[in-house]
Design a protein around this motif. Structure first.
Motif, PDB file in Angstrom:
ATOM      1  N   GLU A  83       0.835  -1.195   0.000  1.00  0.00           N
ATOM      2  CA  GLU A  83       0.000   0.000   0.000  1.00  0.00           C
ATOM      3  C   GLU A  83       0.875   1.252   0.000  1.00  0.00           C
ATOM      4  O   GLU A  83       2.094   1.170   0.203  1.00  0.00           O
TER       5      GLU A  83
ATOM      6  N   SER B 110     -11.752  -0.337   1.146  1.00  0.00           N
ATOM      7  CA  SER B 110     -12.162  -1.674   0.710  1.00  0.00           C
ATOM      8  C   SER B 110     -11.024  -2.675   0.837  1.00  0.00           C
ATOM      9  O   SER B 110     -11.263  -3.888   0.902  1.00  0.00           O
ATOM     10  N   ARG B 111      -9.753  -2.161   0.890  1.00  0.00           N
ATOM     11  CA  ARG B 111      -8.599  -3.056   1.045  1.00  0.00           C
ATOM     12  C   ARG B 111      -8.052  -3.032   2.461  1.00  0.00           C
ATOM     13  O   ARG B 111      -7.668  -4.059   3.018  1.00  0.00           O
TER      14      ARG B 111
ATOM     15  N   PRO C 187      -7.387   2.323  -0.085  1.00  0.00           N
ATOM     16  CA  PRO C 187      -8.852   2.296  -0.101  1.00  0.00           C
ATOM     17  C   PRO C 187      -9.403   1.517   1.084  1.00  0.00           C
ATOM     18  O   PRO C 187      -8.846   0.495   1.486  1.00  0.00           O
TER      19      PRO C 187
ATOM     20  N   HIS D 284      -1.023  -0.845  -6.957  1.00  0.00           N
ATOM     21  CA  HIS D 284      -2.455  -0.940  -7.254  1.00  0.00           C
ATOM     22  C   HIS D 284      -2.941   0.312  -7.987  1.00  0.00           C
ATOM     23  O   HIS D 284      -2.482   1.426  -7.716  1.00  0.00           O
ATOM     24  N   VAL D 285      -3.860   0.128  -8.894  1.00  0.00           N
ATOM     25  CA  VAL D 285      -4.431   1.275  -9.619  1.00  0.00           C
ATOM     26  C   VAL D 285      -5.231   2.149  -8.668  1.00  0.00           C
ATOM     27  O   VAL D 285      -5.122   3.378  -8.678  1.00  0.00           O
ATOM     28  N   LEU D 286      -6.048   1.531  -7.830  1.00  0.00           N
ATOM     29  CA  LEU D 286      -6.837   2.266  -6.842  1.00  0.00           C
ATOM     30  C   LEU D 286      -5.954   2.495  -5.618  1.00  0.00           C
ATOM     31  O   LEU D 286      -5.517   1.539  -4.974  1.00  0.00           O
ATOM     32  N   ARG D 287      -5.666   3.764  -5.298  1.00  0.00           N
ATOM     33  CA  ARG D 287      -4.678   4.036  -4.254  1.00  0.00           C
ATOM     34  C   ARG D 287      -4.935   5.378  -3.578  1.00  0.00           C
ATOM     35  O   ARG D 287      -5.694   6.201  -4.077  1.00  0.00           O
TER      36      ARG D 287
END
Length: 256
Positions: A97, A221-222, A219, A119-122
């Motif tokens: 992360e 969600s992670r 995120p 990760h793309v979502l960060r």
């Protein structure tokens, strides 16, 4: 240039930093100085290479690479960054992360370094960002390591919400600080950015005083509750190594 002019110029520079890309009216309101004076200061700072007009947004001003380069050569910040890079790299590899390094700047935490997740979502905070202590994992961790008098002074001023989840009630913030002191790491669920959760730990500098904090962000969600302790312990280990590198290891702040 008079002393007052120097003070005004520095306040204008700080206003650009806090709000960039910043418009003339916005800066004028923040520093409480007429637009004509602000514009004169901006042009002078521009001639010196500290600020520049945004290419994409007419009438907006930004700090330049020169300003960042000068700030990054600060001896304290440079020493902290040098001490932190090894532990931060290890922390980023272990968690995958985004990892941030931040130091106190008045009532804010200043982002000195960021190691990005693949990760793309960060999570993303630009270098040089200043985030309110009470709204950030790094700030809450720093407050938890600070002297009681420091916390009292911080809470003496009304706290602004950054998101709907930002804790601004002093008793509630005190509870967050107390919880952080017990577990060894802070948890900030969407207090700075909606949809982002962060885990923070302070590290020590000379004199055994808190010198800054690190965080793991991603995120929500992670970074779920089941991950909190794992990431918290990983961050404690990295902060312990940074403190040791700064010759400021403390079993009280970083128990084995």
């Amino acid at each position: 240039m008079s002393t007052q002019s120097v003070v005004t110029a520095m306040r204008v520079l700080e206003a650009v930093s806090d709000n960039q890309p910043a418009g003339l009216s916005e800066i004028s309101r923040e520093v409480d100085v007429p637009k004509a004076t602000v514009l004169r200061m901006l042009r002078t700072l521009g001639e010196l290479g500290w600020v520049a007009q945004s290419e994409g947004q007419a009438g907006k001003w930004l700090l330049t690479n020169h300003a960042f380069a000068v700030a990054s050569r600060g001896s304290s910040g440079s020493a902290i960054r040098d001490a932190a890079m090894g532990p931060l790299n290890g922390l980023q590899l272990d968690t995958t992360e985004t990892v941030h390094l931040a130091v106190p700047d008045r009532r804010f935490m200043l982002v000195l370094e960021r190691l990005d997740t693949p990760h793309v979502l960060r999570a993303f905070l630009p270098l040089g960002s200043r985030v309110p202590m009470h709204a950030s994992a790094t700030g809450i961790a720093y407050l938890a390591a600070a002297e009681e008098s420091y916390v009292e002074e911080y809470l003496s001023v009304p706290l602004d919400a950054v998101t709907p989840q930002t804790v601004v009630d002093p008793p509630s913030l005190r509870q967050l600080i107390a919880d952080t002191q017990v577990r060894g790491f802070s948890i900030n669920e969407q207090g700075l950015s909606t949809g982002i959760t962060s885990i923070g730990v302070a590290f020590l500098g000379p004199g055994q005083a808190p010198a800054g904090s690190i965080s793991i962000s991603g995120p929500s969600s992670r970074i779920v509750r089941e991950k909190f302790d794992e990431y918290g312990q990983a961050a404690i280990g990295a902060a312990r190594d940074i403190s040791r590198a700064l010759s400021a290891y403390s079993t009280k702040l970083h128990p084995a």
